[in-house]
Design a protein around this motif. Structure first.
Motif, PDB file in Angstrom:
ATOM      1  N   GLY A  17     -23.140 -22.013 -30.712  1.00 42.13           N
ATOM      2  CA  GLY A  17     -24.041 -22.463 -31.766  1.00 42.13           C
ATOM      3  C   GLY A  17     -25.494 -22.102 -31.519  1.00 42.13           C
ATOM      4  N   GLY A  18     -26.365 -22.562 -32.433  1.00 42.57           N
ATOM      5  CA  GLY A  18     -27.753 -22.135 -32.422  1.00 42.57           C
ATOM      6  C   GLY A  18     -28.588 -22.657 -31.276  1.00 42.57           C
ATOM      7  N   VAL A  19     -28.223 -23.788 -30.665  1.00 43.36           N
ATOM      8  CA  VAL A  19     -29.032 -24.352 -29.579  1.00 43.36           C
ATOM      9  C   VAL A  19     -29.111 -23.379 -28.407  1.00 43.36           C
ATOM     10  CG1 VAL A  19     -29.249 -26.229 -27.918  1.00 43.36           C
ATOM     11  CG2 VAL A  19     -28.575 -26.728 -30.265  1.00 43.36           C
ATOM     12  N   ALA A  20     -27.985 -22.732 -28.085  1.00 39.78           N
ATOM     13  CA  ALA A  20     -27.970 -21.764 -26.980  1.00 39.78           C
ATOM     14  C   ALA A  20     -28.959 -20.632 -27.241  1.00 39.78           C
ATOM     15  CB  ALA A  20     -26.563 -21.205 -26.782  1.00 39.78           C
ATOM     16  N   ARG A  21     -28.973 -20.127 -28.463  1.00 39.44           N
ATOM     17  CA  ARG A  21     -29.879 -19.023 -28.809  1.00 39.44           C
ATOM     18  C   ARG A  21     -31.331 -19.468 -28.765  1.00 39.44           C
ATOM     19  NH1 ARG A  21     -30.552 -13.835 -28.689  1.00 39.44           N
ATOM     20  NH2 ARG A  21     -28.383 -13.587 -29.334  1.00 39.44           N
ATOM     21  N   VAL A  22     -31.635 -20.639 -29.312  1.00 42.65           N
ATOM     22  CA  VAL A  22     -33.021 -21.113 -29.333  1.00 42.65           C
ATOM     23  C   VAL A  22     -33.521 -21.380 -27.917  1.00 42.65           C
ATOM     24  CG1 VAL A  22     -34.512 -23.010 -30.054  1.00 42.65           C
ATOM     25  CG2 VAL A  22     -32.870 -22.040 -31.668  1.00 42.65           C
ATOM     26  N   ALA A  23     -32.687 -22.041 -27.105  1.00 50.10           N
ATOM     27  CA  ALA A  23     -33.096 -22.321 -25.725  1.00 50.10           C
ATOM     28  C   ALA A  23     -33.367 -21.025 -24.967  1.00 50.10           C
ATOM     29  CB  ALA A  23     -32.019 -23.133 -25.014  1.00 50.10           C
ATOM     30  N   TYR A  24     -32.553 -20.013 -25.215  1.00 54.32           N
ATOM     31  CA  TYR A  24     -32.756 -18.724 -24.549  1.00 54.32           C
ATOM     32  C   TYR A  24     -34.047 -18.060 -25.030  1.00 54.32           C
ATOM     33  CZ  TYR A  24     -32.375 -13.776 -23.480  1.00 54.32           C
ATOM     34  OH  TYR A  24     -32.643 -12.502 -23.059  1.00 54.32           O
ATOM     35  N   ASP A  25     -34.259 -18.032 -26.337  1.00 55.07           N
ATOM     36  CA  ASP A  25     -35.454 -17.365 -26.872  1.00 55.07           C
ATOM     37  C   ASP A  25     -36.735 -18.035 -26.382  1.00 55.07           C
ATOM     38  OD1 ASP A  25     -34.145 -15.350 -28.236  1.00 55.07           O
ATOM     39  OD2 ASP A  25     -33.974 -16.486 -30.092  1.00 55.07           O
ATOM     40  N   ILE A  26     -36.747 -19.356 -26.361  1.00 55.90           N
ATOM     41  CA  ILE A  26     -37.920 -20.064 -25.842  1.00 55.90           C
ATOM     42  C   ILE A  26     -38.117 -19.747 -24.361  1.00 55.90           C
ATOM     43  CG2 ILE A  26     -38.848 -22.346 -25.268  1.00 55.90           C
ATOM     44  CD1 ILE A  26     -37.587 -23.374 -27.869  1.00 55.90           C
ATOM     45  N   SER A  27     -37.035 -19.818 -23.590  1.00 56.05           N
ATOM     46  CA  SER A  27     -37.127 -19.585 -22.143  1.00 56.05           C
ATOM     47  C   SER A  27     -37.606 -18.175 -21.840  1.00 56.05           C
ATOM     48  CB  SER A  27     -35.756 -19.827 -21.498  1.00 56.05           C
ATOM     49  OG  SER A  27     -35.326 -21.155 -21.706  1.00 56.05           O
ATOM     50  N   ARG A  28     -37.037 -17.198 -22.516  1.00 50.36           N
ATOM     51  CA  ARG A  28     -37.405 -15.807 -22.227  1.00 50.36           C
ATOM     52  C   ARG A  28     -38.857 -15.526 -22.585  1.00 50.36           C
ATOM     53  NH1 ARG A  28     -37.103 -10.859 -24.827  1.00 50.36           N
ATOM     54  NH2 ARG A  28     -36.077 -11.724 -26.650  1.00 50.36           N
ATOM     55  N   ASN A  29     -39.314 -16.047 -23.723  1.00 50.11           N
ATOM     56  CA  ASN A  29     -40.711 -15.833 -24.096  1.00 50.11           C
ATOM     57  C   ASN A  29     -41.659 -16.547 -23.148  1.00 50.11           C
ATOM     58  OD1 ASN A  29     -41.338 -14.352 -26.886  1.00 50.11           O
ATOM     59  ND2 ASN A  29     -39.323 -15.291 -27.035  1.00 50.11           N
ATOM     60  N   LEU A  30     -41.291 -17.721 -22.674  1.00 48.02           N
ATOM     61  CA  LEU A  30     -42.107 -18.411 -21.678  1.00 48.02           C
ATOM     62  C   LEU A  30     -42.180 -17.600 -20.386  1.00 48.02           C
ATOM     63  CD1 LEU A  30     -40.848 -22.071 -22.202  1.00 48.02           C
ATOM     64  CD2 LEU A  30     -43.188 -21.268 -22.615  1.00 48.02           C
ATOM     65  N   HIS A  31     -41.033 -17.047 -19.975  1.00 45.86           N
ATOM     66  CA  HIS A  31     -41.013 -16.214 -18.771  1.00 45.86           C
ATOM     67  C   HIS A  31     -41.927 -14.995 -18.947  1.00 45.86           C
ATOM     68  CE1 HIS A  31     -39.634 -13.693 -15.502  1.00 45.86           C
ATOM     69  NE2 HIS A  31     -39.262 -12.772 -16.379  1.00 45.86           N
ATOM     70  N   GLU A  32     -41.866 -14.359 -20.106  1.00 41.86           N
ATOM     71  CA  GLU A  32     -42.699 -13.185 -20.354  1.00 41.86           C
ATOM     72  C   GLU A  32     -44.183 -13.550 -20.401  1.00 41.86           C
ATOM     73  OE1 GLU A  32     -41.118 -11.461 -23.904  1.00 41.86           O
ATOM     74  OE2 GLU A  32     -39.358 -10.621 -22.878  1.00 41.86           O
ATOM     75  N   ASN A  33     -44.489 -14.818 -20.684  1.00 39.68           N
ATOM     76  CA  ASN A  33     -45.875 -15.271 -20.681  1.00 39.68           C
ATOM     77  C   ASN A  33     -46.353 -15.695 -19.299  1.00 39.68           C
ATOM     78  OD1 ASN A  33     -45.967 -14.792 -23.409  1.00 39.68           O
ATOM     79  ND2 ASN A  33     -45.962 -16.937 -24.028  1.00 39.68           N
ATOM     80  N   GLY A  34     -45.511 -15.504 -18.280  1.00 36.96           N
ATOM     81  CA  GLY A  34     -45.935 -15.732 -16.906  1.00 36.96           C
ATOM     82  C   GLY A  34     -45.493 -17.035 -16.273  1.00 36.96           C
ATOM     83  N   HIS A  35     -44.688 -17.826 -16.969  1.00 34.24           N
ATOM     84  CA  HIS A  35     -44.220 -19.088 -16.412  1.00 34.24           C
ATOM     85  C   HIS A  35     -42.958 -18.869 -15.562  1.00 34.24           C
ATOM     86  CE1 HIS A  35     -47.031 -21.295 -18.956  1.00 34.24           C
ATOM     87  NE2 HIS A  35     -46.642 -20.543 -19.962  1.00 34.24           N
ATOM     88  N   GLU A  36     -42.753 -19.760 -14.589  1.00 36.88           N
ATOM     89  CA  GLU A  36     -41.559 -19.711 -13.743  1.00 36.88           C
ATOM     90  C   GLU A  36     -40.489 -20.606 -14.377  1.00 36.88           C
ATOM     91  OE1 GLU A  36     -40.241 -20.984  -9.220  1.00 36.88           O
ATOM     92  OE2 GLU A  36     -42.335 -20.413  -9.616  1.00 36.88           O
ATOM     93  N   ILE A  37     -39.390 -19.989 -14.806  1.00 36.56           N
ATOM     94  CA  ILE A  37     -38.396 -20.702 -15.609  1.00 36.56           C
ATOM     95  C   ILE A  37     -37.096 -20.883 -14.833  1.00 36.56           C
ATOM     96  CG2 ILE A  37     -37.067 -20.709 -17.753  1.00 36.56           C
ATOM     97  CD1 ILE A  37     -40.108 -20.949 -18.122  1.00 36.56           C
ATOM     98  N   THR A  38     -36.612 -22.123 -14.818  1.00 38.81           N
ATOM     99  CA  THR A  38     -35.279 -22.458 -14.323  1.00 38.81           C
ATOM    100  C   THR A  38     -34.512 -23.089 -15.473  1.00 38.81           C
ATOM    101  OG1 THR A  38     -36.060 -22.816 -12.065  1.00 38.81           O
ATOM    102  CG2 THR A  38     -33.959 -23.832 -12.666  1.00 38.81           C
ATOM    103  N   VAL A  39     -33.216 -22.794 -15.548  1.00 37.95           N
ATOM    104  CA  VAL A  39     -32.373 -23.323 -16.628  1.00 37.95           C
ATOM    105  C   VAL A  39     -31.179 -24.051 -16.026  1.00 37.95           C
ATOM    106  CG1 VAL A  39     -30.992 -22.774 -18.682  1.00 37.95           C
ATOM    107  CG2 VAL A  39     -33.038 -21.411 -18.152  1.00 37.95           C
TER     108      VAL A  39
END
Length: 400
Positions: A17-39
């Motif tokens: 469903g859509g939650v997986a896609r939204v969580a990924y898109d937010i996480s990836r864009n945050l990572h590209e903005n220089g944040h350290e992301i753990t999921v």
């Protein structure tokens, strides 16, 4: 910032469903903005997979834990997502994060993550993704969860994200202070859609010629989405348009036989096509080839609406569940939740080529200017900074 994202499912479990896609898109864009992301997520939804479990693995520059999900051992029923190894990891790691973003509030991942966030004084943001109401899906399980945990989880959040004003009002009714609510819609990352498919590919795959009118539903084939209403509405459309077909694109959530029986009872066997779950490429081809995209009922902010807009496909929906005010009269129609009203809105678009083209062009412009992830994630970053500055104490009301 060191940011933890908590979501029941994540890439590559798109069928969940859509939650997986939204969580990924937010996480990836945050990572590209220089944040350290753990999921923190799980490894099982509908289909088997060989994802590594219970240890961190690299996914597009992020550390992702796919916790083994005990749900896989009881495939005949739908129990809660059960990440049995998550507490041991969370107990050791959560204190190191600056902020935690929890997606979907009625999961054991949410209970575990929010517990340790409060224990260690780490502020967390909660995003329910349209799932606050109790009257959709498994109402018994929702009521049980709410009785045990919802007040603590929701009122313990330093901030909450609503997808629209409807959801923001639901948070207020639950007792969330206005200052803790941010309205942040879903978006699209255009880098993931470099080339839209040429018209005709999906039609050719399913033996549909270019002159046929295609009414498309794309998403989980779940009763809460109004599938039965859509089939009954299409029976009226089919009586008016001899060249129209309904395509139901999405994985079987255990109710397809009910839907097929409805199709048979209305003598629509040769006019309704069940495709099953399709790839991302075929999904976009379906949007491109459709004349109208219809979702009778939804909560939150479905990404499928934005994908339809990206492909220039007009939308028909209703006010059942949540309401997206930007749809009506701009990219399609919001109508009443009745077979007659839905059929009338679909028929208006099928009968008017110029109106479909107008809505299609306006849809493309809207999604490009207002609903792209890069802009939306900047708003999310600002909200993280606000809750981090305020500290976890704002999310610890008395009695919680």
């Amino acid at each position: 910032m060191k940011i933890l994202q908590v979501t029941p499912f994540f890439k590559p479990l798109w069928e969940s469903g859509g939650v997986a896609r939204v969580a990924y898109d937010i996480s990836r864009n945050l990572h590209e903005n220089g944040h350290e992301i753990t999921v923190y997520t799980t490894n099982r939804s509908i289909y088997p997979n060989d994802l590594p479990t219970n240890r961190p693995t690299g996914v597009d520059g992020m550390n992702v834990y796919y916790f083994e999900n005990l749900r896989k051992y009881v495939p005949s029923v739908t129990p809660p997502v059960m990440p049995y190894r998550m507490p041991a990891i969370a107990r050791k790691e959560i204190a190191q994060f600056d902020v935690i973003h929890i997606h979907d509030h009625r999961t054991l991942l949410t209970v575990i993550a929010s517990h340790y966030a409060r224990k260690y004084g780490i502020p967390y943001v909660l995003q329910a993704h349209g799932a606050l109401p109790q009257d959709t899906g498994s109402t018994r399980m929702k009521r049980l969860f709410d009785l045990l945990w919802s007040k603590k989880v929701i009122l313990g959040a330093a901030g909450v994200i609503a997808l629209n004003e409807t959801e923001a009002e639901r948070y207020r009714e639950l007792g969330v202070d206005e200052g803790r609510i941010a309205i942040v819609p879903n978006g699209i990352d255009f880098a993931e859609y470099p080339d839209l498919p040429a018209r005709g590919r999906f039609r050719a795959k399913w033996g549909i010629d270019d002159a046929t009118k295609v009414v498309l539903y794309l998403g989980r084939l779940d009763p809460t989405k109004g599938i039965d209403l859509l089939i009954r509405s299409f029976a009226k459309v089919a009586g008016e348009f001899d060249d129209a077909v309904l395509m139901l694109v999405g994985g079987d959530m255990g109710h397809n036989e009910e839907f097929r029986q409805r199709v048979r009872s209305l003598d629509l066997d040769d006019r309704v096509i069940f495709t099953g779950f399709v790839s991302k490429e075929d999904k976009m081809a379906a949007f491109t080839d459709a004349d109208v995209f219809v979702t009778p009922s939804f909560t939150g902010f479905p990404v499928t609406f934005l994908e339809a807009c990206l492909c220039g496909t007009p939308i028909v929906t209703t006010g059942r569940g949540d309401l997206l005010g930007w749809v009506d009269g701009a990219v399609g129609f919001n109508t009443e939740y009745t077979p007659e009203a839905l059929a009338d809105a679909i028929g208006r678009l099928l009968a008017d080529d110029a109106l479909r083209a107008k809505f299609g062009e306006q849809a493309k412009e809207l999604v490009r200017t207002r609903y792209n992830w890069r802009a939306i994630v900047h708003d999310i970053e600002a909200f993280y900074a606000k809750v981090a500055d305020n500290g976890a104490s704002v999310g610890s009301p008395s009695g919680v």
